[in-house]
Design a protein around this motif. Sequence first.
Motif, PDB file in Angstrom:
ATOM      1  N   LYS A 184       0.761  -1.207  -0.071  1.00  0.00           N
ATOM      2  CA  LYS A 184      -0.002   0.180   0.166  1.00  0.00           C
ATOM      3  C   LYS A 184       0.868   1.357  -0.093  1.00  0.00           C
ATOM      4  O   LYS A 184       0.551   2.396  -0.743  1.00  0.00           O
ATOM      5  CB  LYS A 184      -1.020   0.131   1.212  1.00  0.00           C
ATOM      6  N   ARG A 185       1.959   1.237   0.855  1.00  0.00           N
ATOM      7  CA  ARG A 185       2.678   2.311   0.764  1.00  0.00           C
ATOM      8  C   ARG A 185       3.383   2.719  -0.522  1.00  0.00           C
ATOM      9  O   ARG A 185       3.596   3.790  -1.059  1.00  0.00           O
ATOM     10  CB  ARG A 185       3.989   2.128   1.931  1.00  0.00           C
ATOM     11  N   TYR A 186       3.920   1.434  -1.234  1.00  0.00           N
ATOM     12  CA  TYR A 186       4.386   1.760  -2.560  1.00  0.00           C
ATOM     13  C   TYR A 186       3.462   2.258  -3.546  1.00  0.00           C
ATOM     14  O   TYR A 186       3.857   2.883  -4.374  1.00  0.00           O
ATOM     15  CB  TYR A 186       5.245   0.340  -3.020  1.00  0.00           C
ATOM     16  N   LEU A 187       2.483   1.521  -3.488  1.00  0.00           N
ATOM     17  CA  LEU A 187       1.264   2.152  -4.233  1.00  0.00           C
ATOM     18  C   LEU A 187       0.902   3.635  -4.164  1.00  0.00           C
ATOM     19  O   LEU A 187       0.899   4.345  -5.066  1.00  0.00           O
ATOM     20  CB  LEU A 187      -0.129   1.194  -4.108  1.00  0.00           C
ATOM     21  N   ASN A 188       0.950   4.063  -2.864  1.00  0.00           N
ATOM     22  CA  ASN A 188       0.521   5.492  -2.565  1.00  0.00           C
ATOM     23  C   ASN A 188       1.855   6.268  -2.975  1.00  0.00           C
ATOM     24  O   ASN A 188       1.439   7.515  -3.463  1.00  0.00           O
ATOM     25  CB  ASN A 188       0.542   5.732  -1.276  1.00  0.00           C
ATOM     26  N   ALA A 189       3.111   5.736  -2.840  1.00  0.00           N
ATOM     27  CA  ALA A 189       4.317   6.567  -3.328  1.00  0.00           C
ATOM     28  C   ALA A 189       4.056   6.806  -4.805  1.00  0.00           C
ATOM     29  O   ALA A 189       4.437   7.863  -5.473  1.00  0.00           O
ATOM     30  CB  ALA A 189       5.412   5.888  -2.913  1.00  0.00           C
ATOM     31  N   ALA A 190       3.807   5.508  -5.693  1.00  0.00           N
ATOM     32  CA  ALA A 190       3.742   5.656  -6.898  1.00  0.00           C
ATOM     33  C   ALA A 190       2.496   6.467  -7.531  1.00  0.00           C
ATOM     34  O   ALA A 190       2.902   7.540  -8.569  1.00  0.00           O
ATOM     35  CB  ALA A 190       3.395   4.084  -7.469  1.00  0.00           C
ATOM     36  N   GLU A 191       1.606   6.447  -7.127  1.00  0.00           N
ATOM     37  CA  GLU A 191       0.489   7.849  -7.086  1.00  0.00           C
ATOM     38  C   GLU A 191       0.982   8.920  -6.961  1.00  0.00           C
ATOM     39  O   GLU A 191       0.701   9.943  -7.847  1.00  0.00           O
ATOM     40  CB  GLU A 191      -0.807   7.460  -6.166  1.00  0.00           C
ATOM     41  N   GLY A 192       1.661   9.362  -5.807  1.00  0.00           N
ATOM     42  CA  GLY A 192       2.222  10.834  -5.679  1.00  0.00           C
ATOM     43  C   GLY A 192       3.130  11.043  -6.912  1.00  0.00           C
ATOM     44  O   GLY A 192       3.082  12.178  -7.337  1.00  0.00           O
ATOM     45  N   ALA A 216       7.767   6.581 -10.195  1.00  0.00           N
ATOM     46  CA  ALA A 216       6.352   5.677 -10.014  1.00  0.00           C
ATOM     47  C   ALA A 216       7.079   4.334 -10.367  1.00  0.00           C
ATOM     48  O   ALA A 216       6.653   3.289  -9.763  1.00  0.00           O
ATOM     49  CB  ALA A 216       5.525   6.373 -10.878  1.00  0.00           C
ATOM     50  N   LEU A 217       7.650   4.069 -11.414  1.00  0.00           N
ATOM     51  CA  LEU A 217       7.835   2.830 -11.862  1.00  0.00           C
ATOM     52  C   LEU A 217       8.654   2.182 -10.812  1.00  0.00           C
ATOM     53  O   LEU A 217       8.617   0.886 -10.597  1.00  0.00           O
ATOM     54  CB  LEU A 217       8.430   2.635 -13.202  1.00  0.00           C
ATOM     55  N   ARG A 218       9.748   2.670 -10.104  1.00  0.00           N
ATOM     56  CA  ARG A 218      10.569   2.212  -9.140  1.00  0.00           C
ATOM     57  C   ARG A 218       9.826   1.749  -8.073  1.00  0.00           C
ATOM     58  O   ARG A 218       9.962   0.634  -7.411  1.00  0.00           O
ATOM     59  CB  ARG A 218      11.771   3.373  -8.827  1.00  0.00           C
ATOM     60  N   GLU A 219       9.036   2.438  -7.584  1.00  0.00           N
ATOM     61  CA  GLU A 219       8.079   2.197  -6.512  1.00  0.00           C
ATOM     62  C   GLU A 219       7.216   0.976  -6.705  1.00  0.00           C
ATOM     63  O   GLU A 219       7.118   0.075  -6.221  1.00  0.00           O
ATOM     64  CB  GLU A 219       7.263   3.555  -6.029  1.00  0.00           C
ATOM     65  N   LEU A 220       6.654   0.920  -7.985  1.00  0.00           N
ATOM     66  CA  LEU A 220       5.728  -0.310  -8.216  1.00  0.00           C
ATOM     67  C   LEU A 220       6.650  -1.585  -8.426  1.00  0.00           C
ATOM     68  O   LEU A 220       5.997  -2.654  -7.957  1.00  0.00           O
ATOM     69  CB  LEU A 220       5.067  -0.038  -9.509  1.00  0.00           C
ATOM     70  N   LEU A 244      -1.866   2.161 -12.011  1.00  0.00           N
ATOM     71  CA  LEU A 244      -0.699   2.944 -11.617  1.00  0.00           C
ATOM     72  C   LEU A 244       0.345   2.580 -12.691  1.00  0.00           C
ATOM     73  O   LEU A 244       0.986   3.382 -13.376  1.00  0.00           O
ATOM     74  CB  LEU A 244      -0.323   2.891 -10.429  1.00  0.00           C
ATOM     75  N   LEU A 245       0.420   1.305 -12.815  1.00  0.00           N
ATOM     76  CA  LEU A 245       1.566   0.650 -13.864  1.00  0.00           C
ATOM     77  C   LEU A 245       1.175   1.218 -15.347  1.00  0.00           C
ATOM     78  O   LEU A 245       2.220   1.679 -15.913  1.00  0.00           O
ATOM     79  CB  LEU A 245       1.623  -0.678 -13.723  1.00  0.00           C
ATOM     80  N   GLY A 246       0.010   1.165 -15.584  1.00  0.00           N
ATOM     81  CA  GLY A 246      -0.320   1.795 -16.919  1.00  0.00           C
ATOM     82  C   GLY A 246      -0.209   3.195 -17.073  1.00  0.00           C
ATOM     83  O   GLY A 246       0.621   3.706 -17.959  1.00  0.00           O
ATOM     84  N   ALA A 266       5.762   7.567 -19.337  1.00  0.00           N
ATOM     85  CA  ALA A 266       6.933   7.431 -19.870  1.00  0.00           C
ATOM     86  C   ALA A 266       6.968   6.888 -21.323  1.00  0.00           C
ATOM     87  O   ALA A 266       7.999   6.886 -22.087  1.00  0.00           O
ATOM     88  CB  ALA A 266       7.660   6.148 -18.973  1.00  0.00           C
ATOM     89  N   THR A 267       6.198   7.167 -21.986  1.00  0.00           N
ATOM     90  CA  THR A 267       5.786   6.809 -23.529  1.00  0.00           C
ATOM     91  C   THR A 267       5.992   5.704 -24.037  1.00  0.00           C
ATOM     92  O   THR A 267       6.390   5.368 -25.040  1.00  0.00           O
ATOM     93  CB  THR A 267       6.580   7.980 -24.372  1.00  0.00           C
ATOM     94  N   HIS A 268       5.944   4.745 -23.081  1.00  0.00           N
ATOM     95  CA  HIS A 268       5.819   3.187 -23.339  1.00  0.00           C
ATOM     96  C   HIS A 268       4.446   2.805 -23.408  1.00  0.00           C
ATOM     97  O   HIS A 268       3.924   1.912 -22.570  1.00  0.00           O
ATOM     98  CB  HIS A 268       6.639   2.363 -22.250  1.00  0.00           C
ATOM     99  N   TYR A 269       4.011   3.058 -24.655  1.00  0.00           N
ATOM    100  CA  TYR A 269       2.445   2.882 -24.817  1.00  0.00           C
ATOM    101  C   TYR A 269       1.895   1.324 -24.937  1.00  0.00           C
ATOM    102  O   TYR A 269       0.810   0.981 -24.504  1.00  0.00           O
ATOM    103  CB  TYR A 269       2.028   3.864 -26.001  1.00  0.00           C
ATOM    104  N   GLN A 270       2.980   0.709 -25.407  1.00  0.00           N
ATOM    105  CA  GLN A 270       2.199  -0.894 -25.604  1.00  0.00           C
ATOM    106  C   GLN A 270       2.247  -1.319 -24.092  1.00  0.00           C
ATOM    107  O   GLN A 270       1.663  -2.201 -23.922  1.00  0.00           O
ATOM    108  CB  GLN A 270       3.079  -1.454 -26.583  1.00  0.00           C
ATOM    109  N   GLU A 271       3.351  -0.965 -23.436  1.00  0.00           N
ATOM    110  CA  GLU A 271       3.617  -1.837 -22.032  1.00  0.00           C
ATOM    111  C   GLU A 271       2.336  -0.927 -21.156  1.00  0.00           C
ATOM    112  O   GLU A 271       1.892  -1.706 -20.411  1.00  0.00           O
ATOM    113  CB  GLU A 271       5.030  -1.220 -21.544  1.00  0.00           C
ATOM    114  N   ALA A 272       1.810   0.150 -21.618  1.00  0.00           N
ATOM    115  CA  ALA A 272       1.031   0.870 -20.714  1.00  0.00           C
ATOM    116  C   ALA A 272      -0.446  -0.036 -21.194  1.00  0.00           C
ATOM    117  O   ALA A 272      -1.178  -0.393 -20.066  1.00  0.00           O
ATOM    118  CB  ALA A 272       0.935   2.311 -21.265  1.00  0.00           C
TER     119      ALA A 272
END
Length: 178
Positions: A10-18, A28-32, A48-50, A56-62
């Motif tokens: 949850k902490r990592y998700l919240n950090a990524a969201e921030g 954000a990717l590092r936190e995820l 959040l990963l999407g 990060a303009t990685h559209y297919q990964e998103a």
Amino acid sequence: MVILPASRPKRYLNAAEGYLILEMPEQALRELSRITAADRDSEKYYRLLGQAQQLATHYQEALDAYQHAYDKDSENLTTLMGMAWCFKRTDQLSAAISIMEEAYQHHADEPVVLYNLSCYFTLAGDKVKAISWLGRSLRMEPGLIKLIHDEPDFDSLRSDKDFRFVVESAENKTSQNT
């Protein structure tokens, strides 16, 4: 202070969201990435990963991440709009339109959904639908008029008399209300 293992995801998700709010996708990717595989199977994680991959303009990964989020919650507006954005940028305009039409089924009261449909129909060359969706979005949210002048999706319609009529009508109505 001892952090229980269950609270770390949850902490990592919240950090990524921030970090996403700050438009810092790499952070954000590092936190995820700190979330263990066993704790990744949530709609929020994939959404959040999407978003991070999209920024990060990685559209297919998103798109891949958004698909997992969609499988868990097919009505989430952030997921639907993110998918449409990425479909557009991976030259899948018909898929972008389909996803936005689906978003409209669940979020007809969100003017940005109608506005985006107008953008995508413009790009698809469907002037009638584009102008119809644009007019409806502007009636719902006159403030969207501020976006039109800098929106490259509308470049093909800028000299069209019907498009100009809708835009000028909205501008006139907005100026009368201020």
